[in-house]
Motif scaffolding. Structure first.
Motif, PDB file in Angstrom:
ATOM      1  N   LEU A 138       0.831  -1.198   0.000  1.00 33.22           N
ATOM      2  CA  LEU A 138       0.000   0.000   0.000  1.00 33.22           C
ATOM      3  C   LEU A 138       0.869   1.252   0.000  1.00 33.22           C
ATOM      4  CD1 LEU A 138      -2.858  -0.991   2.475  1.00 33.22           C
ATOM      5  CD2 LEU A 138      -3.063  -0.616   0.013  1.00 33.22           C
ATOM      6  N   LEU A 139       1.927   1.276   0.834  1.00 34.40           N
ATOM      7  CA  LEU A 139       2.832   2.428   0.872  1.00 34.40           C
ATOM      8  C   LEU A 139       3.506   2.639  -0.478  1.00 34.40           C
ATOM      9  CD1 LEU A 139       4.609   2.075   4.349  1.00 34.40           C
ATOM     10  CD2 LEU A 139       2.991   3.839   3.653  1.00 34.40           C
ATOM     11  N   TYR A 140       3.815   1.550  -1.162  1.00 31.85           N
ATOM     12  CA  TYR A 140       4.521   1.626  -2.443  1.00 31.85           C
ATOM     13  C   TYR A 140       3.694   2.369  -3.484  1.00 31.85           C
ATOM     14  CZ  TYR A 140       7.379   0.220  -6.413  1.00 31.85           C
ATOM     15  OH  TYR A 140       8.189   0.231  -7.513  1.00 31.85           O
ATOM     16  N   PHE A 141       2.372   2.282  -3.373  1.00 29.48           N
ATOM     17  CA  PHE A 141       1.507   2.878  -4.393  1.00 29.48           C
ATOM     18  C   PHE A 141       0.862   4.177  -3.931  1.00 29.48           C
ATOM     19  CE2 PHE A 141       1.656  -1.608  -5.678  1.00 29.48           C
ATOM     20  CZ  PHE A 141       2.089  -1.449  -6.981  1.00 29.48           C
ATOM     21  N   MET A 142       1.410   4.808  -2.899  1.00 25.02           N
ATOM     22  CA  MET A 142       0.834   6.053  -2.408  1.00 25.02           C
ATOM     23  C   MET A 142       1.522   7.262  -3.045  1.00 25.02           C
ATOM     24  SD  MET A 142       0.236   5.196   1.631  1.00 25.02           S
ATOM     25  CE  MET A 142      -0.906   6.523   1.992  1.00 25.02           C
ATOM     26  N   LEU A 181       0.866  10.230   1.180  1.00 22.88           N
ATOM     27  CA  LEU A 181       1.934  10.012   2.159  1.00 22.88           C
ATOM     28  C   LEU A 181       2.023  11.181   3.139  1.00 22.88           C
ATOM     29  CD1 LEU A 181       4.628   8.603  -0.282  1.00 22.88           C
ATOM     30  CD2 LEU A 181       3.642   7.340   1.657  1.00 22.88           C
ATOM     31  N   ARG A 182       1.833  12.397   2.628  1.00 25.33           N
ATOM     32  CA  ARG A 182       1.876  13.590   3.483  1.00 25.33           C
ATOM     33  C   ARG A 182       0.824  13.479   4.586  1.00 25.33           C
ATOM     34  NH1 ARG A 182       1.473  17.093  -0.449  1.00 25.33           N
ATOM     35  NH2 ARG A 182       3.746  17.054  -0.725  1.00 25.33           N
ATOM     36  N   LYS A 183      -0.388  13.126   4.206  1.00 25.97           N
ATOM     37  CA  LYS A 183      -1.480  12.995   5.179  1.00 25.97           C
ATOM     38  C   LYS A 183      -1.175  11.895   6.196  1.00 25.97           C
ATOM     39  CE  LYS A 183      -6.510  12.318   5.386  1.00 25.97           C
ATOM     40  NZ  LYS A 183      -6.538  11.228   6.368  1.00 25.97           N
ATOM     41  N   LEU A 184      -0.743  10.730   5.696  1.00 29.68           N
ATOM     42  CA  LEU A 184      -0.468   9.587   6.569  1.00 29.68           C
ATOM     43  C   LEU A 184       0.636   9.904   7.570  1.00 29.68           C
ATOM     44  CD1 LEU A 184      -0.746   6.570   7.347  1.00 29.68           C
ATOM     45  CD2 LEU A 184       0.929   6.076   5.552  1.00 29.68           C
ATOM     46  N   TYR A 185       1.745  10.483   7.091  1.00 27.28           N
ATOM     47  CA  TYR A 185       2.898  10.679   7.975  1.00 27.28           C
ATOM     48  C   TYR A 185       2.736  11.889   8.883  1.00 27.28           C
ATOM     49  CZ  TYR A 185       5.419   6.670   6.341  1.00 27.28           C
ATOM     50  OH  TYR A 185       5.786   5.362   6.095  1.00 27.28           O
ATOM     51  N   LEU A 230       8.650  14.826   5.872  1.00 27.56           N
ATOM     52  CA  LEU A 230       7.774  13.920   6.611  1.00 27.56           C
ATOM     53  C   LEU A 230       8.263  12.483   6.486  1.00 27.56           C
ATOM     54  CD1 LEU A 230       4.598  15.769   5.519  1.00 27.56           C
ATOM     55  CD2 LEU A 230       5.079  15.224   7.910  1.00 27.56           C
ATOM     56  N   VAL A 231       8.631  12.103   5.260  1.00 26.46           N
ATOM     57  CA  VAL A 231       9.176  10.772   5.005  1.00 26.46           C
ATOM     58  C   VAL A 231       9.940  10.846   3.683  1.00 26.46           C
ATOM     59  CG1 VAL A 231       7.157   9.906   3.707  1.00 26.46           C
ATOM     60  CG2 VAL A 231       8.577   8.284   5.015  1.00 26.46           C
ATOM     61  N   CYS A 232      10.849   9.910   3.460  1.00 27.50           N
ATOM     62  CA  CYS A 232      11.531   9.844   2.165  1.00 27.50           C
ATOM     63  C   CYS A 232      11.512   8.400   1.675  1.00 27.50           C
ATOM     64  CB  CYS A 232      12.965  10.382   2.269  1.00 27.50           C
ATOM     65  SG  CYS A 232      14.095   9.323   3.194  1.00 27.50           S
ATOM     66  N   ASP A 233      11.963   8.238   0.432  1.00 32.55           N
ATOM     67  CA  ASP A 233      12.034   6.878  -0.109  1.00 32.55           C
ATOM     68  C   ASP A 233      13.486   6.418  -0.175  1.00 32.55           C
ATOM     69  OD1 ASP A 233      13.149   7.960  -2.433  1.00 32.55           O
ATOM     70  OD2 ASP A 233      11.339   7.690  -3.649  1.00 32.55           O
ATOM     71  N   ARG A 239      12.035  13.021  -0.972  1.00 34.59           N
ATOM     72  CA  ARG A 239      11.290  13.221   0.257  1.00 34.59           C
ATOM     73  C   ARG A 239       9.895  13.763  -0.012  1.00 34.59           C
ATOM     74  NH1 ARG A 239      11.150  18.662   1.750  1.00 34.59           N
ATOM     75  NH2 ARG A 239      11.973  19.778  -0.025  1.00 34.59           N
ATOM     76  N   VAL A 240       9.047  13.577   0.978  1.00 32.24           N
ATOM     77  CA  VAL A 240       7.746  14.232   1.010  1.00 32.24           C
ATOM     78  C   VAL A 240       7.866  15.375   2.010  1.00 32.24           C
ATOM     79  CG1 VAL A 240       5.302  14.008   1.592  1.00 32.24           C
ATOM     80  CG2 VAL A 240       6.493  12.119   0.452  1.00 32.24           C
ATOM     81  N   GLY A 241       7.715  16.597   1.502  1.00 29.17           N
ATOM     82  CA  GLY A 241       7.714  17.767   2.379  1.00 29.17           C
ATOM     83  C   GLY A 241       6.289  18.232   2.596  1.00 29.17           C
ATOM     84  N   TYR A 242       6.108  19.558   2.658  1.00 25.95           N
ATOM     85  CA  TYR A 242       4.771  20.093   2.928  1.00 25.95           C
ATOM     86  C   TYR A 242       4.048  20.544   1.667  1.00 25.95           C
ATOM     87  CZ  TYR A 242       6.087  19.766   7.788  1.00 25.95           C
ATOM     88  OH  TYR A 242       6.476  19.274   9.008  1.00 25.95           O
TER      89      TYR A 242
END
Length: 198
Positions: free
Chosen positions: A6-10, A15-19, A135-138, A143-146
């Motif tokens: 599920l994370l792989y396909f987000m 991802l921003r919302k989840l993390y 928030l998270v990176c791969d 990365r996922v920022g804001y």
């Protein structure tokens, strides 16, 4: 395994919302411990050629890692270190780095970001180390920022050898599926358990 798929396909938005939710779910007590572990990992890196640091003020109420710990450590370890903070232009989503000192006064912009009220800008090409919010990176360092793109725009104007470090309470995910050509990957992601180099 299903959760990893599920994370792989987000997307970044998902991802921003989840993390954001995951990070804000960390108790204050646990966050203090995690920040201490982040500092211990950070101290494992070498900073011989760092003279100019761009860091940022943790967003109030967003459970961001305590970046003051990291800049305080560097200030102690590197005599004469110049520290700057970002000042954001909310009209065109650009930013500049402004040098701070013990006399600097701060203000909070409309996004809740604490910035120097005034001060001398430092050229992006002079920066040696940039602490990048995330928030998270791969596993490639993206990365996922804001979501506003301040840092990707700014990093594009920095030297190719500038050192970029992000801090996360969570390990990298396998892949962010909607990275763009203008996204700039990190050199390192530091988590409480490990240091990831990309």
């Amino acid at each position: 395994m299903r959760k990893e798929l599920l994370l792989y396909f987000m997307t970044k938005k998902e991802l921003r919302k989840l993390y954001k939710e995951k990070r804000e779910g960390i108790s204050s007590r646990d966050k203090l411990k995690l920040d201490d572990l982040l500092l211990i990992r950070f101290q494992q890196l070498a900073f011989e050629n760092v003279h100019n640091l761009l860091t940022y003020w943790p967003l109030a109420g967003k459970a961001e890692p305590n970046t003051h710990l990291f800049s305080g450590y560097l200030r102690h370890m590197i005599p004469g270190l110049r520290i700057s903070y970002p000042v954001c232009n909310l009209n065109d989503f650009s930013m500049k780095a402004v040098i701070i000192d013990e006399d600097t006064t701060y203000t909070t912009n409309d996004y809740g970001i604490t910035e120097p009220k005034d001060g001398r800008p430092v050229a992006p090409s002079e920066l040696d180390l940039i602490l990048v919010p995330m928030l998270v990176c791969d596993q490639q360092g993206f990365r996922v920022g804001y979501g506003k793109g301040f840092y990707d725009r700014f990093l594009a104007s920095c030297r190719e050898d500038v050192l970029t470090i992000g801090f996360s309470y969570f390990p990298p995910i396998e892949k962010i599926i909607d990275t763009q050509a203008f996204d700039v990957p990190l050199n390192y992601c530091i988590t409480p358990e490990d240091v990831y180099e990309f």
